[in-house]
Each structure stands twice: as structure tokens, then as C-alpha cells.
Design a protein around this motif. Structure first.
Motif, PDB file in Angstrom:
ATOM      1  N   GLY A  98       0.622  -1.212   0.525  1.00  0.00           N
ATOM      2  CA  GLY A  98      -0.198  -0.227   0.068  1.00  0.00           C
ATOM      3  C   GLY A  98       0.653   1.290   0.116  1.00  0.00           C
ATOM      4  N   GLU A  99       1.777   1.129  -0.366  1.00  0.00           N
ATOM      5  CA  GLU A  99       3.386   2.314  -0.381  1.00  0.00           C
ATOM      6  C   GLU A  99       2.059   2.936  -1.249  1.00  0.00           C
ATOM      7  N   PHE A 100       1.900   2.947  -3.014  1.00  0.00           N
ATOM      8  CA  PHE A 100       1.635   3.434  -3.792  1.00  0.00           C
ATOM      9  C   PHE A 100       0.679   4.549  -3.533  1.00  0.00           C
ATOM     10  N   ILE A 101      -0.661   3.914  -2.514  1.00  0.00           N
ATOM     11  CA  ILE A 101      -1.654   4.136  -1.894  1.00  0.00           C
ATOM     12  C   ILE A 101      -1.111   5.892  -1.108  1.00  0.00           C
ATOM     13  N   GLY A 102      -0.193   4.722  -0.097  1.00  0.00           N
ATOM     14  CA  GLY A 102      -0.323   5.460   0.878  1.00  0.00           C
ATOM     15  C   GLY A 102       0.892   7.030   0.737  1.00  0.00           C
ATOM     16  N   ARG A 103       0.698   6.731  -0.192  1.00  0.00           N
ATOM     17  CA  ARG A 103       1.134   8.490  -1.144  1.00  0.00           C
ATOM     18  C   ARG A 103       0.028   8.889  -1.790  1.00  0.00           C
ATOM     19  N   TRP A 104      -0.324   8.926  -2.708  1.00  0.00           N
ATOM     20  CA  TRP A 104      -1.192   9.581  -3.467  1.00  0.00           C
ATOM     21  C   TRP A 104      -2.869   9.904  -3.135  1.00  0.00           C
ATOM     22  N   VAL A 105      -3.360   8.440  -2.280  1.00  0.00           N
ATOM     23  CA  VAL A 105      -4.232   8.660  -1.229  1.00  0.00           C
ATOM     24  C   VAL A 105      -4.260   8.979   0.417  1.00  0.00           C
ATOM     25  N   PRO A 106      -3.824  10.351   0.660  1.00  0.00           N
ATOM     26  CA  PRO A 106      -3.029  10.383   1.844  1.00  0.00           C
ATOM     27  C   PRO A 106      -4.062  10.027   2.718  1.00  0.00           C
ATOM     28  N   GLU A 107      -5.331  10.398   2.775  1.00  0.00           N
ATOM     29  CA  GLU A 107      -6.727  10.167   3.801  1.00  0.00           C
ATOM     30  C   GLU A 107      -6.815   8.397   4.447  1.00  0.00           C
ATOM     31  N   LEU A 108      -5.657   7.844   3.168  1.00  0.00           N
ATOM     32  CA  LEU A 108      -5.566   6.889   4.029  1.00  0.00           C
ATOM     33  C   LEU A 108      -4.381   6.247   4.844  1.00  0.00           C
ATOM     34  N   ALA A 109      -3.209   7.077   4.877  1.00  0.00           N
ATOM     35  CA  ALA A 109      -2.174   6.898   4.819  1.00  0.00           C
ATOM     36  C   ALA A 109      -1.898   6.674   6.665  1.00  0.00           C
ATOM     37  N   GLY A 110      -2.732   6.463   7.170  1.00  0.00           N
ATOM     38  CA  GLY A 110      -2.965   6.235   8.607  1.00  0.00           C
ATOM     39  C   GLY A 110      -3.525   4.373   8.325  1.00  0.00           C
ATOM     40  N   LEU A 111      -3.280   3.727   7.691  1.00  0.00           N
ATOM     41  CA  LEU A 111      -4.260   2.524   8.361  1.00  0.00           C
ATOM     42  C   LEU A 111      -2.945   1.349   7.220  1.00  0.00           C
ATOM     43  N   PRO A 112      -2.929   0.148   7.989  1.00  0.00           N
ATOM     44  CA  PRO A 112      -1.814  -0.883   7.930  1.00  0.00           C
ATOM     45  C   PRO A 112      -1.644  -0.541   6.399  1.00  0.00           C
ATOM     46  N   GLY A 113      -0.669  -0.787   5.971  1.00  0.00           N
ATOM     47  CA  GLY A 113      -0.376  -0.773   4.492  1.00  0.00           C
ATOM     48  C   GLY A 113      -1.453  -1.764   3.920  1.00  0.00           C
ATOM     49  N   PRO A 114      -0.983  -2.847   4.091  1.00  0.00           N
ATOM     50  CA  PRO A 114      -2.376  -4.268   3.703  1.00  0.00           C
ATOM     51  C   PRO A 114      -3.402  -3.696   3.528  1.00  0.00           C
ATOM     52  N   ALA A 115      -3.990  -3.067   4.441  1.00  0.00           N
ATOM     53  CA  ALA A 115      -5.372  -2.308   5.287  1.00  0.00           C
ATOM     54  C   ALA A 115      -5.894  -1.321   3.409  1.00  0.00           C
ATOM     55  N   ARG A 116      -5.116  -0.551   3.607  1.00  0.00           N
ATOM     56  CA  ARG A 116      -5.320   0.813   2.217  1.00  0.00           C
ATOM     57  C   ARG A 116      -5.955  -0.437   1.484  1.00  0.00           C
ATOM     58  N   HIS A 117      -5.753  -0.969   1.020  1.00  0.00           N
ATOM     59  CA  HIS A 117      -6.371  -1.715  -0.455  1.00  0.00           C
ATOM     60  C   HIS A 117      -8.060  -1.746  -0.056  1.00  0.00           C
ATOM     61  N   THR A 118      -8.667  -1.725   1.169  1.00  0.00           N
ATOM     62  CA  THR A 118      -9.980  -2.419   1.501  1.00  0.00           C
ATOM     63  C   THR A 118     -10.327  -1.668   2.981  1.00  0.00           C
ATOM     64  N   PRO A 119     -10.230  -0.657   2.064  1.00  0.00           N
ATOM     65  CA  PRO A 119     -10.808   0.453   4.164  1.00  0.00           C
ATOM     66  C   PRO A 119     -12.289  -0.125   4.613  1.00  0.00           C
ATOM     67  N   TRP A 120     -13.129   0.093   3.645  1.00  0.00           N
ATOM     68  CA  TRP A 120     -14.196  -1.181   3.754  1.00  0.00           C
ATOM     69  C   TRP A 120     -14.600  -1.732   4.868  1.00  0.00           C
ATOM     70  N   THR A 121     -13.725  -2.381   4.965  1.00  0.00           N
ATOM     71  CA  THR A 121     -13.224  -3.849   6.032  1.00  0.00           C
ATOM     72  C   THR A 121     -13.025  -3.243   7.591  1.00  0.00           C
ATOM     73  N   ALA A 122     -11.878  -2.452   7.683  1.00  0.00           N
ATOM     74  CA  ALA A 122     -12.463  -1.634   8.596  1.00  0.00           C
ATOM     75  C   ALA A 122     -13.302  -1.108  10.312  1.00  0.00           C
ATOM     76  N   SER A 123     -12.816  -1.733  11.206  1.00  0.00           N
ATOM     77  CA  SER A 123     -14.195  -1.230  12.089  1.00  0.00           C
ATOM     78  C   SER A 123     -13.929   0.197  11.881  1.00  0.00           C
ATOM     79  N   PRO A 124     -15.361   1.035  12.535  1.00  0.00           N
ATOM     80  CA  PRO A 124     -14.862   2.329  13.177  1.00  0.00           C
ATOM     81  C   PRO A 124     -13.930   2.667  14.261  1.00  0.00           C
ATOM     82  N   ILE A 125     -13.631   1.833  14.888  1.00  0.00           N
ATOM     83  CA  ILE A 125     -12.348   1.859  15.710  1.00  0.00           C
ATOM     84  C   ILE A 125     -11.502   2.099  14.944  1.00  0.00           C
ATOM     85  N   GLU A 126     -11.355   1.206  14.267  1.00  0.00           N
ATOM     86  CA  GLU A 126      -9.752   1.039  13.820  1.00  0.00           C
ATOM     87  C   GLU A 126      -9.698   1.964  12.539  1.00  0.00           C
TER      88      GLU A 126
END
Length: 522
Positions: A437-465
Motif C-alpha cells: 500500500g505504499e503507492f496508495i499511501g502517497r497518492w491517497v493520503p487520507e488512508l495513510a494512517g491505515l496499515p499498508g495492506p489494509a489500505r486496499h479495502t478500507p471498508w473492512t476496517a471497523s469504526p474503531i480502526e
């Protein structure tokens, strides 16, 4: 603009005025070399042939304001063309000449030249461009006939006019690429600037500065990119070209040079085959993967002209489905504006796809696999007619080549009637080509706080995550605009139903005869 018709196409392909031009000229006849998307002096046959006549030579570029207002053009195209034109002017000045620019349309430019020079010979490369340049070329041909001005055109790529079907095309391409390179002239007998014409500033003063993030152009840069690729960057090409993370350096990066004509296809092909011969002379253990990588690159050079040939043979595919069997399947007149906007702005809710679109918006370039994914998502997931997405991508691509563009857009949209449906899964594409998820972290910085692999499917993250990562879906980053699995399944059902109809099967055979590759047969 209406699509070019068959009668117009016949006028165009009958304009083989070379014999008439050679018969009419003498050593005092002015020679006008019309530069379009062939901004070089190396392996430029119209320029060299014009010089051999012995008459004075006028290198001409026509500004054509109307062309730059077309729906497939943008300010970045003006900027990159301006840089290439400045470089061409510098090359011509070293030969004792300069580039003459007409700040207007082509027919008034030719009429001014006729008033100033009397008769002259017009030289140019054949161009397979968009519908506007197609109509412009028709008008130039008719004007030359009416005023008895010889018009000599030479092929620019390995593309053949008057091609009824594809048998033997690859062999002709190979023979064209093997022809000797045409050396640039040593000197140019120059003409004075006619009234109404200006120097290169007539174009460059209208252009914005090319943004720093975009690729530089010009002859020296083009040759440097070719040499660095053949000498080392091509190592791992087959693997690196699949991801925007690695293709930025590991790809050839020659597409913009070919689309502007700062490099000739023939010199790229010959430099590549020469490099492969050098590698094959070495013991196998010393070659690495470079020979196989360059062999794959050679295949890409074939495909370059293969796709341009489709638009050359059928200019209407810029405007209409290649296969009429899918007419009316998607809404063309009024595309879903909300979906189109989300796709254009990189806000679809699919992070890897959005990262690719944002990267393209910034740099003007994207690797082929990611381009195909963007178009696939627009056509299948969003169920948009290909025309509006195609125009948007054309405006973004610094290396926009109409023949490749519209052929590929139709193939990725399932409208050719002959190609396998290529439906890209944007999640899997990201996981394959940006696993951490390095490329995602650079160009979609809104998701940079998620763990790298989790950036591909942010909808699977719980509200707490989501909260701990500093992102809330629907507020900081959008929810998915569609469910890919459901949308892809519906698209497959709809298109395959059309393809099973007897009329579609019969049409597919005709399309293959005209446009299909003969690679397997060979």
C-alpha cells in the motif's frame, strides 16, 4: 464533429502525389516541409528529400488554434509540444535555418505561401490523428489539387494506407523497420520569413510551462531515455512495467517521444535489435534477463503500430462502437455525471484505482496495465459509455496517441466484438502491484494512517480502526461508488448476451478480417 466517412477516406488514400511532385520540381522550386507530430530532423524523410531537390527549404509549423480547442486536447499538450518545438527550432538553426510558424489555420497558411512563393512543393509525414486532423488533411489534399501544388507524404510509423485486411501486415512492418535510417541534412538552404509568418514564439508564448512532475521532451532527452533503457533500465522490464511504482523507471518511457515524433519508430526498433544482437553475442550467464526483457519490448513496438493501424483503417472508431452489436447498451448522450466525476477525481472508494487516477492527473503518465484498469472500471463497473472517459484520459495523457488510444479504449470496454472481455478487479490489481500500500499511501493520503495492506479495502476496517487511523469513510474518503463483484457480473451478462446473437457473430468475423492480429497464425 461527425465521424469520417468512407468517401472521405478514399480521397485521403488517393493523395499519393510523390511522382507528380518529383516531376514538377527543379533546383529553384521552394520546398515547404510541414511538421506536425514529427518534431525531429533525424530519420525525417520529407525533410531530407526536400533538401535533396536543391531548392530553398521552408520548415513550417502551423499553430492551428482550432485543433487545440478539441475535446481531446488540453493545456498540458500545448506545453509539451511547445518544449518539443523549441528543441526542433534549435536543431534547425544549427543547420542554418529555423522553424517558421503560422499563427492560424493550415489552409490560410498555404494560401499565404502560394502568394509569397508562387508554386512550391509541400512535404509531410502521414498522420493518423483524431477526427479534426483527418478532416484538415482532406482539405489540404483538395487545396493542393485545386492549386496544382504537389503534395508528398511519407509514412511516419509502420502503418499502411489502403489496407483491406491484415494478412501480411507484420511482414510489411518488419521490412519498413529494417529500412536504412535517413540521415539529417548537413545544411538547409533557407527561405526568408514570408509576410504573416513568425518564429517559434508564435506558439511558445501561448503555452504554459510544463509542470515539474511531467516528463521532459526534446531530442537530447529522447535519445538519453532510449539509451538508458537499452543499457540498463530495461533489466526486469517484463515485471516492472506492470506497476506504477516500478514502471516509472523500469518502463521505456519512450511513448511521449514517439507521440511527438522526437524519436522515430524506426530508430527505436533498430537500436533495440542492435542491442539484442550485442547481448546474444555474450555467454548466456552474462546476459541476465535483459535480452528477454528487450524481446518483450520489441513486441510492444509491434503493438504500437498494430493499434494505430485500426484507426487508420477505420477512422470512425474514434466516435462509434467498433461493433454495432453493442450499440445502445450503454447511455452515450447523458452519462451518469456523479459516477463520471468520482472516477475523474479519484474518489471512487477503490484506493488503488483512485491513486492511479490522481497520479495520472499530476504526472501525465501511467503504465499500461493501470490505464487499462481505469478504463475497465469506467466501462464495466460504472457502466459508462467509453466516449467521455476516453476524452478525459486523452486530455490527461502527455503521450496521447489517437490511434492507440481509441483502439485500446474500445478493447478495454468490450465494444470491439472480437476481444476477450478484460474486467479488472481494482482491489486485486492493487494487492498484486502495490502489496504494502505504499503507492496508495502517497497518492491517497487520507488512508495513510491505515496499515499498508489494509489500505486496499478500507471498508473492512471497523469504526474503531478507522478512528485510530484518522479516517472516517464517507467523511474523509468516500464509500465505494459500486460493488465491483456485482457490477462486473452484470456487465458480463449484458455484453455476452449481445455477442451470442447471430448478427454479432457475423459482424465479428468481418471485424477480425479487418483489424484482428495474425500473431497466432504466424
Amino acid at each position: 464533429m461527425t465521424a469520417p466517412g468512407s468517401s472521405a477516406h478514399e480521397i485521403r488514400i488517393q493523395a499519393a502525389g510523390r511522382g507528380e511532385a518529383l516531376a514538377m520540381q527543379d533546383d529553384s522550386t521552394p520546398q515547404v516541409v510541414w511538421f506536425k507530430r514529427d518534431l525531429r530532423i533525424h530519420d525525417h524523410r520529407p525533410l531530407t528529400e526536400a533538401t535533396r531537390s536543391g531548392g530553398p527549404v521552408l520548415p513550417l509549423y502551423v499553430c492551428e488554434p482550432e485543433q487545440w480547442l478539441q475535446a481531446d486536447r488540453s493545456a498540458r499538450h500545448v506545453a509539451v509540444t511547445s518544449q518539443a518545438l523549441s528543441d526542433l527550432d534549435a536543431q534547425l538553426r544549427r543547420l542554418g535555418s529555423r522553424l517558421i510558424v503560422y499563427p492560424g489555420e493550415t489552409l490560410p497558411a498555404l494560401q499565404r505561401l502560394r502568394e509569397h512563393l508562387g508554386t512550391f512543393v509541400l512535404w509531410a509525414h502521414e498522420e493518423t490523428g483524431n477526427g479534426w486532423t483527418y478532416q484538415r488533411d482532406l482539405s489540404v489534399i483538395e487545396w493542393c489539387r485545386e492549386h496544382h501544388i504537389p503534395f508528398c507524404e511519407h509514412p511516419q510509423f509502420g502503418v499502411t494506407r489502403v489496407l483491406g485486411q491484415r494478412d501480411g501486415w507484420a511482414g510489411r512492418w518488419n521490412r519498413q523497420m529494417a529500412e536504412s535510417l535517413t540521415a539529417p541534412p548537413r545544411r538547409l538552404p533557407a527561405l526568408s520569413i514570408p509576410s504573416g509568418f513568425r518564429g517559434i514564439e508564435a506558439f511558445t508564448e501561448r503555452a504554459e510551462v510544463l509542470p515539474e512532475a511531467m516528463q521532459r521532451v526534446g531530442r537530447r532527452v529522447a535519445v538519453g531515455d532510449l539509451e538508458s533503457f537499452l543499457r540498463g533500465r530495461a533489466e526486469g522490464y517484463r515485471k516492472h512495467m506492470s506497476s506504477p511504482r516500478t514502471a516509472e523507471r523500469g518502463g521505456s518511457r519512450l511513448s511521449v517521444h514517439l507521440s511527438l515524433g522526437t524519436l522515430a519508430m524506426r530508430e527505436v526498433w533498430q537500436a533495440t535489435t542492435h542491442r539484442r544482437r550485442q547481448l546474444l553475442a555474450k555467454p548466456p550467464e552474462r546476459r541476465g534477463t535483459l535480452d528477454e526483457d528487450l524481446k518483450a519490448f520489441e513486441g510492444r513496438l509491434h503493438w504500437h503500430c498494430h493499434f494505430i493501424q485500426k484507426l487508420e483503417s477505420s477512422p470512425a472508431i474514434e466516435f462509434h462502437n467498433m461493433s454495432a452489436s453493442v450499440d445502445g447498451l450503454r447511455e452515450e448522450a447523458e452519462p451518469d455525471e456523479a459516477r463520471l466525476r468520482a472516477w475523474r477525481e479519484g474518489l471512487t472508494g477503490y484506493p488503488y484505482l483512485d491513486a492511479c487516477m490522481r497520479y495520472l492527473n499530476c504526472t501525465g503518465w501511467l503504465n499500461f496495465r493501470a490505464r487499462a484498469m481505469l478504463m475497465s472500471f469506467a466501462a464495466y463497473d460504472l457502466w459508462l459509455h467509453w466516449r467521455e472517459p476516453a476524452l478525459h484520459l486523452a486530455r490527461l495523457f502527455l503521450d496521447y496517441e489517437p490511434g492507440i488510444h481509441y483502439s485500446q479504449v474500445q478493447m478495454q470496454s468490450g465494444t470491439t466484438g472480437i476481444n476477450t472481455l478484460r474486467i479488472s478487479n481494482p482491489v486485486k490489481q492493487g494487492q498484486d502491484h502495490d502489496p504494502e500500500g505504499e503507492f496508495i499511501g502517497r497518492w491517497v493520503p487520507e488512508l495513510a494512517g491505515l496499515p499498508g495492506p489494509a489500505r486496499h479495502t478500507p471498508w473492512t476496517a471497523s469504526p474503531i480502526e478507522q478512528a485510530s487511523a484518522g479516517v472516517v469513510l464517507g467523511r474523509d474518503y468516500p464509500h465505494r461508488v459500486v460493488d465491483h463483484v456485482e457490477a462486473a457480473r452484470a456487465a458480463q451478462v449484458a455484453i455476452r448476451a449481445r455477442r451470442r446473437e447471430p448478427q454479432a457473430r457475423a459482424e465479428a468475423a468481418t471485424i477480425h478480417q479487418r483489424h484482428g492480429s495474425r500473431r497466432r497464425r504466424n
